[in-house]
Design a protein around this motif. Sequence first.
Motif, mmCIF file in Angstrom:
data_model
loop_
_atom_site.group_PDB
_atom_site.id
_atom_site.type_symbol
_atom_site.label_atom_id
_atom_site.label_comp_id
_atom_site.label_asym_id
_atom_site.label_seq_id
_atom_site.Cartn_x
_atom_site.Cartn_y
_atom_site.Cartn_z
ATOM 1 N N UNK A 93 0.845 -1.192 0.000
ATOM 2 C CA UNK A 93 0.000 0.000 0.000
ATOM 3 C C UNK A 93 0.881 1.244 0.000
ATOM 4 N N UNK A 94 0.491 2.221 -0.817
ATOM 5 C CA UNK A 94 1.317 3.425 -0.941
ATOM 6 C C UNK A 94 1.126 4.351 0.251
ATOM 7 N N UNK A 95 2.090 5.220 0.418
ATOM 8 C CA UNK A 95 1.980 6.281 1.412
ATOM 9 C C UNK A 95 0.681 7.049 1.153
ATOM 10 N N UNK A 96 -0.071 7.319 2.210
ATOM 11 C CA UNK A 96 -1.283 8.123 2.045
ATOM 12 C C UNK A 96 -2.415 7.380 1.358
ATOM 13 N N UNK A 97 -2.435 6.033 1.461
ATOM 14 C CA UNK A 97 -3.518 5.280 0.826
ATOM 15 C C UNK A 97 -4.708 5.156 1.775
ATOM 16 N N UNK A 98 -5.836 4.734 1.229
ATOM 17 C CA UNK A 98 -7.022 4.478 2.043
ATOM 18 C C UNK A 98 -6.926 3.072 2.634
ATOM 19 N N UNK A 99 -7.826 2.756 3.579
ATOM 20 C CA UNK A 99 -7.835 1.429 4.198
ATOM 21 C C UNK A 99 -9.237 0.836 4.092
ATOM 22 N N UNK A 100 -9.302 -0.444 3.743
ATOM 23 C CA UNK A 100 -10.565 -1.176 3.835
ATOM 24 C C UNK A 100 -10.487 -2.031 5.098
ATOM 25 N N UNK A 112 -11.648 4.982 -6.582
ATOM 26 C CA UNK A 112 -12.016 6.296 -6.048
ATOM 27 C C UNK A 112 -10.809 7.113 -5.634
ATOM 28 N N UNK A 113 -9.792 6.444 -5.088
ATOM 29 C CA UNK A 113 -8.686 7.189 -4.499
ATOM 30 C C UNK A 113 -7.455 7.216 -5.404
ATOM 31 N N UNK A 114 -7.434 6.338 -6.396
ATOM 32 C CA UNK A 114 -6.270 6.279 -7.299
ATOM 33 C C UNK A 114 -5.038 5.653 -6.658
ATOM 34 N N UNK A 115 -5.220 5.025 -5.509
ATOM 35 C CA UNK A 115 -4.080 4.376 -4.843
ATOM 36 C C UNK A 115 -4.482 2.986 -4.363
ATOM 37 N N UNK A 116 -3.499 2.076 -4.323
ATOM 38 C CA UNK A 116 -3.750 0.738 -3.790
ATOM 39 C C UNK A 116 -4.074 0.858 -2.299
ATOM 40 N N UNK A 117 -5.276 0.449 -1.874
ATOM 41 C CA UNK A 117 -5.591 0.585 -0.451
ATOM 42 C C UNK A 117 -4.942 -0.508 0.385
ATOM 43 N N UNK A 118 -4.811 -0.215 1.664
ATOM 44 C CA UNK A 118 -4.379 -1.211 2.634
ATOM 45 C C UNK A 118 -5.634 -1.979 3.051
ATOM 46 N N UNK A 119 -5.508 -3.284 3.327
ATOM 47 C CA UNK A 119 -6.647 -4.063 3.790
ATOM 48 C C UNK A 119 -6.328 -4.636 5.164
ATOM 49 N N UNK A 120 -7.196 -4.341 6.131
ATOM 50 C CA UNK A 120 -6.999 -4.855 7.487
ATOM 51 C C UNK A 120 -8.189 -5.717 7.846
ATOM 52 N N UNK A 153 -8.457 -16.371 1.070
ATOM 53 C CA UNK A 153 -9.224 -16.229 -0.167
ATOM 54 C C UNK A 153 -9.020 -14.883 -0.838
ATOM 55 N N UNK A 154 -8.298 -14.007 -0.188
ATOM 56 C CA UNK A 154 -8.135 -12.669 -0.753
ATOM 57 C C UNK A 154 -6.941 -12.659 -1.695
ATOM 58 N N UNK A 155 -7.083 -11.906 -2.776
ATOM 59 C CA UNK A 155 -6.094 -11.997 -3.848
ATOM 60 C C UNK A 155 -4.903 -11.076 -3.638
ATOM 61 N N UNK A 156 -4.972 -10.252 -2.628
ATOM 62 C CA UNK A 156 -3.818 -9.390 -2.334
ATOM 63 C C UNK A 156 -3.502 -9.475 -0.855
ATOM 64 N N UNK A 157 -2.328 -9.044 -0.490
ATOM 65 C CA UNK A 157 -1.889 -9.109 0.902
ATOM 66 C C UNK A 157 -2.872 -8.379 1.808
ATOM 67 N N UNK A 158 -3.058 -8.945 2.973
ATOM 68 C CA UNK A 158 -3.988 -8.382 3.937
ATOM 69 C C UNK A 158 -3.308 -8.407 5.304
ATOM 70 N N UNK A 159 -3.569 -7.374 6.092
ATOM 71 C CA UNK A 159 -2.991 -7.307 7.436
ATOM 72 C C UNK A 159 -4.004 -7.863 8.434
ATOM 73 N N UNK A 160 -3.615 -8.911 9.148
ATOM 74 C CA UNK A 160 -4.484 -9.549 10.137
ATOM 75 C C UNK A 160 -4.226 -8.898 11.500
#
Length: 291
Positions: free
Chosen positions: A161-168, A251-259, A271-278
């Motif tokens: 996730x880039x600096x200043x990205x959104x989080x799901x 919406x944000x133009x950046x790869x979001x972080x997922x928690x 099951x998620x296709x990208x890295x996720x923070x547990x």
Amino acid sequence: MLLAQLATSMKLLVEIGNTSLKWAPLDAELPGPMVAARHFGSLPIDVLASWEKLESVDGVLVASVGPASVLDAVSSATAAYWQCPLERIESKGEAWGVQIAYQEPARLGVDRFLALIGAQWLAERPDLLAKAGPDPMRAEPKSATAVTATTHPDSEPPQTPEQGCATLVIDAGTAITFDALLADGRHRGGQILPGIAMLRASLLQGTRMPPHQAQDHYTPWGTDTGPAISAASLQAPAALAERLRSALQQETGKVPRLIITGGDADRLAPLLRRAVHLQPDLVLMGLARFA
Ligand SMILES: Nc1ncnc2c1ncn2[C@@H]1O[C@H](COP(=O)(O)OP(=O)(O)OP(=O)(O)O)[C@@H](O)[C@H]1O
Ligand SMILES: CC(C)(CO)[C@@H](O)C(=O)NCCC(=O)O
Ligand SMILES: [K+]
């Protein structure tokens, strides 16, 4: 004497959900080791037994979306064991740099409110992310506070996730909630889905399906009732997570972080296709900010 008492006194953080009670002692600014137990509408006996051994608790912070009976039991235990104040935290429009999207913020589940505050804290303090686990791409998926890489067969190359990205933010509990948090702390809104167990139970309740075994089934094609239901109950929330992540990226133009947090987090993460923070104690992290 007073000094000794001050040095050993502590606060407890308690989250009451529809299925489980989760608690941890506050350790400096963060939750200490978290314990989760099914509550069945009252205070689990194991929790009572551990609390009985704690001597100098000087405050209890509670967030509850669960039954009033459990909150009452926590309140009685607090009075009986420690005679200290119990503070109930509720959702409000703005706290700790997070602005809630709901027009009536009090209607947002306090677990979602606190998970957002925990996520904002992690976004502001990468050192906390580091504390939670070693290398994001190497940690074991099942470990208590690890960061996990995806094991999905169609995994996309890991994108940090880039600096200043959104989080799901996903809380996979009795219900599964998805909340978008923009980089500036604005909560964008979210969605609520029945949890994995509830998805399965609702099919049994609403149909005359024959009895079946539902063990977790991670491949797409079920060749019997059990696997067909099991696969859907895992892949529906995972698919929604991917869809919402794409929407947030667009919406944000950046790869979001997922928690991801909650009792079913480690069943969904693979099951998620990208890295996720547990982060199993994400809600307690949010609660810790109010201590
Ligand atoms: N030992 C367990 N006991 C109960 N549920 C479990 C257990 N292990 C995993 N689960 C799963 O965890 C889910 C409940 O998650 P969790 O304990 O986080 O719920 P909760 O926080 O009480 O829920 P909510 O906040 O949505 O009301 C259940 O749907 C179930 O599928
Ligand atoms: C959705 C649950 C049950 C998830 O624990 C909880 O956050 C809740 O009761 N929320 C209230 C409704 C809402 O958040 O819009
Ligand atoms: K929860």
